[in-house]
Design a protein around this motif. Structure first.
Motif, PDB file in Angstrom:
ATOM      1  N   SER A   7      62.568   4.504 -13.906  1.00  0.00           N
ATOM      2  CA  SER A   7      62.122   5.624 -14.734  1.00  0.00           C
ATOM      3  C   SER A   7      60.613   5.747 -14.590  1.00  0.00           C
ATOM      4  CB  SER A   7      62.506   5.414 -16.194  1.00  0.00           C
ATOM      5  OG  SER A   7      61.926   4.223 -16.693  1.00  0.00           O
ATOM      6  N   GLY A   8      60.085   6.887 -15.006  1.00  0.00           N
ATOM      7  CA  GLY A   8      58.641   7.041 -15.080  1.00  0.00           C
ATOM      8  C   GLY A   8      58.004   7.927 -14.039  1.00  0.00           C
ATOM      9  N   GLY A   9      58.753   8.443 -13.090  1.00  0.00           N
ATOM     10  CA  GLY A   9      58.156   9.338 -12.110  1.00  0.00           C
ATOM     11  C   GLY A   9      57.784  10.672 -12.725  1.00  0.00           C
ATOM     12  N   GLY A  10      57.157  11.525 -11.926  1.00  0.00           N
ATOM     13  CA  GLY A  10      56.788  12.837 -12.418  1.00  0.00           C
ATOM     14  C   GLY A  10      55.712  13.470 -11.567  1.00  0.00           C
ATOM     15  N   SER A  11      55.122  14.522 -12.106  1.00  0.00           N
ATOM     16  CA  SER A  11      54.062  15.247 -11.412  1.00  0.00           C
ATOM     17  C   SER A  11      52.749  15.041 -12.136  1.00  0.00           C
ATOM     18  CB  SER A  11      54.399  16.736 -11.363  1.00  0.00           C
ATOM     19  OG  SER A  11      55.580  16.961 -10.615  1.00  0.00           O
ATOM     20  N   VAL A  12      51.693  14.858 -11.365  1.00  0.00           N
ATOM     21  CA  VAL A  12      50.381  14.604 -11.945  1.00  0.00           C
ATOM     22  C   VAL A  12      49.324  15.151 -11.001  1.00  0.00           C
ATOM     23  CG1 VAL A  12      50.183  12.315 -10.885  1.00  0.00           C
ATOM     24  CG2 VAL A  12      48.981  12.791 -13.024  1.00  0.00           C
ATOM     25  N   GLY A  16      44.994  11.200 -11.638  1.00  0.00           N
ATOM     26  CA  GLY A  16      45.769  10.826 -12.803  1.00  0.00           C
ATOM     27  C   GLY A  16      46.507   9.510 -12.621  1.00  0.00           C
ATOM     28  N   SER A  17      47.307   9.179 -13.632  1.00  0.00           N
ATOM     29  CA  SER A  17      48.020   7.905 -13.648  1.00  0.00           C
ATOM     30  C   SER A  17      49.487   8.106 -14.013  1.00  0.00           C
ATOM     31  CB  SER A  17      47.397   6.952 -14.679  1.00  0.00           C
ATOM     32  OG  SER A  17      46.062   6.649 -14.348  1.00  0.00           O
ATOM     33  N   LEU A  18      50.313   7.225 -13.525  1.00  0.00           N
ATOM     34  CA  LEU A  18      51.722   7.142 -13.897  1.00  0.00           C
ATOM     35  C   LEU A  18      52.117   5.675 -13.915  1.00  0.00           C
ATOM     36  CD1 LEU A  18      53.406   9.921 -11.705  1.00  0.00           C
ATOM     37  CD2 LEU A  18      53.209   9.938 -14.198  1.00  0.00           C
ATOM     38  N   GLN A  81      52.062   0.228 -12.149  1.00  0.00           N
ATOM     39  CA  GLN A  81      51.031   1.068 -12.747  1.00  0.00           C
ATOM     40  C   GLN A  81      50.229   1.699 -11.625  1.00  0.00           C
ATOM     41  OE1 GLN A  81      50.324   1.775 -16.090  1.00  0.00           O
ATOM     42  NE2 GLN A  81      48.887   3.251 -15.193  1.00  0.00           N
ATOM     43  N   MET A  82      50.189   3.025 -11.623  1.00  0.00           N
ATOM     44  CA  MET A  82      49.522   3.760 -10.554  1.00  0.00           C
ATOM     45  C   MET A  82      48.366   4.562 -11.148  1.00  0.00           C
ATOM     46  SD  MET A  82      52.858   5.021  -8.395  1.00  0.00           S
ATOM     47  CE  MET A  82      53.424   6.119  -9.684  1.00  0.00           C
ATOM     48  N   THR A 118      62.681   7.391  -7.690  1.00  0.00           N
ATOM     49  CA  THR A 118      62.065   8.322  -8.640  1.00  0.00           C
ATOM     50  C   THR A 118      60.933   9.051  -7.923  1.00  0.00           C
ATOM     51  OG1 THR A 118      61.125   8.537 -10.870  1.00  0.00           O
ATOM     52  CG2 THR A 118      60.445   6.612  -9.606  1.00  0.00           C
ATOM     53  N   GLN A 119      60.863  10.351  -8.116  1.00  0.00           N
ATOM     54  CA  GLN A 119      59.890  11.169  -7.396  1.00  0.00           C
ATOM     55  C   GLN A 119      58.536  11.140  -8.086  1.00  0.00           C
ATOM     56  OE1 GLN A 119      60.221  12.804  -4.454  1.00  0.00           O
ATOM     57  NE2 GLN A 119      58.078  13.436  -4.577  1.00  0.00           N
ATOM     58  N   VAL A 120      57.502  10.935  -7.285  1.00  0.00           N
ATOM     59  CA  VAL A 120      56.116  11.027  -7.750  1.00  0.00           C
ATOM     60  C   VAL A 120      55.442  12.114  -6.916  1.00  0.00           C
ATOM     61  CG1 VAL A 120      53.893   9.862  -7.862  1.00  0.00           C
ATOM     62  CG2 VAL A 120      55.984   8.639  -8.521  1.00  0.00           C
ATOM     63  N   THR A 121      54.905  13.103  -7.578  1.00  0.00           N
ATOM     64  CA  THR A 121      54.230  14.210  -6.907  1.00  0.00           C
ATOM     65  C   THR A 121      52.811  14.305  -7.432  1.00  0.00           C
ATOM     66  OG1 THR A 121      56.314  15.409  -6.657  1.00  0.00           O
ATOM     67  CG2 THR A 121      54.280  16.670  -6.389  1.00  0.00           C
ATOM     68  N   VAL A 122      51.848  14.241  -6.522  1.00  0.00           N
ATOM     69  CA  VAL A 122      50.435  14.303  -6.893  1.00  0.00           C
ATOM     70  C   VAL A 122      49.840  15.561  -6.266  1.00  0.00           C
ATOM     71  CG1 VAL A 122      48.229  13.106  -6.919  1.00  0.00           C
ATOM     72  CG2 VAL A 122      50.362  11.791  -6.888  1.00  0.00           C
ATOM     73  N   SER A 123      49.338  16.434  -7.097  1.00  0.00           N
ATOM     74  CA  SER A 123      48.763  17.683  -6.608  1.00  0.00           C
ATOM     75  C   SER A 123      47.237  17.585  -6.568  1.00  0.00           C
ATOM     76  CB  SER A 123      49.198  18.846  -7.493  1.00  0.00           C
ATOM     77  OG  SER A 123      48.803  18.611  -8.826  1.00  0.00           O
TER      78      SER A 123
END
Length: 124
Positions: A7-12, A16-18, A81-82, A118-123
């Motif tokens: 869990s914990g992926g997302g767009s940032v 930023g941090s995830l 921790q990213m 889990t997908q991590v997207t960094v814009s």
């Protein structure tokens, strides 16, 4: 039966941090080496970070100083921790577990159990 649930992926935005989590059942993190990989379409799965049974950690050069792998033995959960995320960190992230005591092997073949990704997207 071993099950790893991420869990914990997302767009940032860049900078930023995830924090990713990987909860295990049927497996005890503090007995063995486990870690995180990431993959982008068309490329091989890439090693990101590992933690052995004694809690010693290694991180890929590309994430050194920005990402930190850890675990909570009481919760039997591993974390990534990213911080200071970059667009090139965009990928699907997978947690992985196996039965090595030490993280001598860090290829995909060295781990027999995987999270769902889990997908991590960094814009930018």
């Amino acid at each position: 039966q071993v099950r790893l649930v991420e869990s914990g992926g997302g767009s940032v935005q860049a900078g930023g941090s995830l924090r990713l989590s990987c909860a295990a059942s049927g497996y005890t993190y503090n007995g063995f080496c486990s870690g995180w990989f990431r993959q982008v379409p068309g490329k091989e799965r890439e090693a990101v970070a590992f933690i052995d049974r004694y809690g010693r950690t290694t991180h890929a050069d590309s994430v050194q100083g920005r990402f930190t792998i850890s675990r909570d033995n009481a919760k039997n959960t591993m974390y990534l921790q990213m911080n200071s995320l970059k667009p090139e960190d965009t990928a699907t992230y997978y947690c992985a577990a196996g039965f090595q005591y030490y993280c001598r092997g860090t290829g995909t073949a060295d781990f027999g159990y995987w999270g769902q990704g889990t997908q991590v997207t960094v814009s930018s």
